[in-house]
Design a protein around this motif. Structure first.
Motif, short mmCIF file in Angstrom:
data_model
loop_
_atom_site.label_atom_id
_atom_site.label_comp_id
_atom_site.label_asym_id
_atom_site.label_seq_id
_atom_site.Cartn_x
_atom_site.Cartn_y
_atom_site.Cartn_z
N GLU A 162 31.58 10.67 53.71
CA GLU A 162 30.85 11.86 53.25
C GLU A 162 31.54 12.52 52.06
N ASP A 163 32.85 12.55 52.10
CA ASP A 163 33.60 13.12 50.96
C ASP A 163 33.30 12.34 49.69
N LEU A 164 33.28 11.01 49.81
CA LEU A 164 33.04 10.18 48.63
C LEU A 164 31.61 10.37 48.13
N ARG A 165 30.66 10.42 49.07
CA ARG A 165 29.25 10.66 48.69
C ARG A 165 29.12 11.95 47.91
N ALA A 166 29.78 13.00 48.44
CA ALA A 166 29.68 14.31 47.79
C ALA A 166 30.28 14.25 46.39
N ALA A 167 31.41 13.57 46.28
CA ALA A 167 32.09 13.50 44.98
C ALA A 167 31.29 12.68 43.96
N LEU A 168 30.40 11.82 44.45
CA LEU A 168 29.63 10.96 43.54
C LEU A 168 28.19 11.45 43.36
N ALA A 169 27.87 12.56 43.99
CA ALA A 169 26.48 13.04 43.97
C ALA A 169 25.94 13.12 42.54
N GLY A 170 24.75 12.57 42.33
CA GLY A 170 24.09 12.66 41.03
C GLY A 170 24.60 11.68 39.98
N SER A 171 25.60 10.87 40.33
CA SER A 171 26.21 9.99 39.33
C SER A 171 25.49 8.64 39.21
N GLY A 172 24.74 8.28 40.24
CA GLY A 172 24.13 6.94 40.25
C GLY A 172 25.07 5.86 40.78
#
Ligand code: NAD
Ligand code: MG
Length: 391
Positions: free
Chosen positions: A64-74
């Motif tokens: 979840e931390d990684l998902r949040a950090a990559l949000a909107g990046s593709g």
């Protein structure tokens, strides 16, 4: 032509140096996968900057931390061991294997199985399963390129040469943090003292392994596995300046030494551009200013790991997997403050002795399952030995 590259262990010291080189020529590379473990911020930042297909953390709890950090990046986010192997299996032309420890073995094999050239910093793979990793490369019509500075140096010294004319390979060693300490003081060496290297800036584990010379021990075994030479052809010499990385000696008495600054971007860049040589952002040596290069014999009382490496090379089979696993556990315990610096070698030696006597496993066939099981059992034995010593 754009090359597809992946970096396993992208957040570490070798991984970051690899990214430094790739980021200098963004148009030349398509980044497939970047993997890390706990440093999510670094992983996400690099994945965004390099526009990676996927970023993977080995730590399943951090998805979840990684998902949040990559949000909107593709960039896709994934986590856990299976995701790591899936990412390593994605088609790429060149894969950097820079995970630390035996954890790098399986992902490296996945990369070879999809046909990538494997730039190998993860020496533990060769120590644990040299024959397996080399045969996997052959079967998939690809090959490894050494990234360890000493092995890159040997590799470069062998270009255009016939292996049959190689008499000896000399692996240099800085001697690590304690090379000039009185022997009696080593027993009380602290974690902080063992974690600083005189010449190289590297991850903490390999830095401590340099102080104990377990790193050099792994490298001697790596030399035997990668270059296919006999143990008695492999030598090591203390060279405090760390400017000559290795020397190849030929049957005519000639020695070919590889000289360069202690900067991993040379060996990484050589593997990245091989068989071409390209301009690399490393310092140019000023020889008159350096003035002299010195060498001395390693003292086996100071560096028992070197003696153990000899025993492992002679024993062969799965003894490398036992050696590495016991070393990893002993190193964990030293980092955790549970054992002293000199105890690491004592524990590894004890595990090697017991393993040979108790299980008869060392001569089992070198399959991935057998290697992983041996690794697991050797860790258990190491924990047992440490518990007995503590109790
Ligand atoms: P490091 O500790 O700086 O980085 C290790 C990387 O592996 C990180 O990306 C970390 O997230 C990842 N990782 C750690 N545990 C993992 C696990 N269980 N599963 C998946 N990923 C995990 O290490 P480093 O110094 O860059 O060394 C990496 C490898 O390269 C080691 O095998 C080392 O012996 C070798 N090497 C390093 C240098 C150097 O200059 N640092 C030189 C020669 C060889
Ligand atoms: Mg090295």
């Amino acid at each position: 032509m754009v090359r597809r590259v992946s970096i396993l262990g992208a957040t570490g010291s070798v991984g970051q140096n690899t990214i430094d080189l790739i980021a200098r020529a963004p148009g030349e590379y398509e980044v497939v996968a970047l993997t890390g473990a706990s440093n999510i911020a670094q992983l996400a930042e690099d994945a965004r900057r390099l526009n990676a297909q996927v970023a993977v953390t080995a730590d399943a709890a951090r998805l979840e931390d990684l998902r949040a950090a990559l949000a909107g990046s593709g960039v896709q986010a994934a986590a856990g061991q299976a995701a790591l192997e899936e990412a390593a299996s994605r088609p790429a032309d060149w894969v950097m294997s820079a995970i630390v420890g035996a954890a790098g073995l399986k992902p490296g094999l996945c990369a070879l199985e999809q046909g990538a050239v494997l730039a190998l910093a993860n020496k533990e793979s060769l120590v644990c399963a040299g024959a397996l990793i080399l045969s996997t490369a052959r079967r998939h019509d690809t090959h490894l390129l050494p990234v360890d500075s000493e092995h890159s140096a040997v590799f470069q010294g062998l270009v255009g040469e016939d292996m049959a004319t190689v008499e000896r390979i000399i692996i240099t060693a800085s001697g690590g943090a304690f090379r000039d300490w009185p022997l009696e003081a080593l027993e009380h060496a602290t974690l902080a003292e063992a974690s600083s290297h005189p010449n190289w800036d590297m991850g903490q584990r390999i830095t401590i392994d340099s102080a104990s010379m377990f790193n050099k021990a792994l490298e001697l075994i790596e030399t035997k596995e990668y270059f296919g030479v006999r143990p008695d052809q492999i030598e090591t010499v203390i060279h405090p300046e760390s400017l000559i990385h290795a020397i190849v000696g030929f049957v005519d008495g000639g020695l070919m030494a590889h000289v360069g600054p202690p900067d991993m971007r040379h060996a990484i860049g050589y593997a990245l551009h091989y068989p071409e040589r390209r301009d690399l952002p490393v310092a140019r040596l000023d020889l008159p200013q350096i003035a002299q290069l010195t060498f001395r014999e390693p003292d086996l009382r100071r560096y028992p790991a070197l003696r153990l490496a000899r025993a492992v090379m002679e024993r062969g089979g799965l003894s490398g997997a036992v050696f590495n696993a016991a070393k990893e556990r002993a190193l964990d315990a030293f980092i955790a403050g549970h054992i002293g610096f000199l105890e690491m070698a004592e524990i590894v030696e004890e595990v090697l002795t017991r393993f040979d006597a108790e299980t008869g496993r060392i001569d089992a066939e070198m399959t991935l399952d057998n290697v992983m099981q041996t690794d697991h059992l050797a860790r258990e034995r190491a924990d047992q030995v440490m518990a007995e010593r503590a109790g």
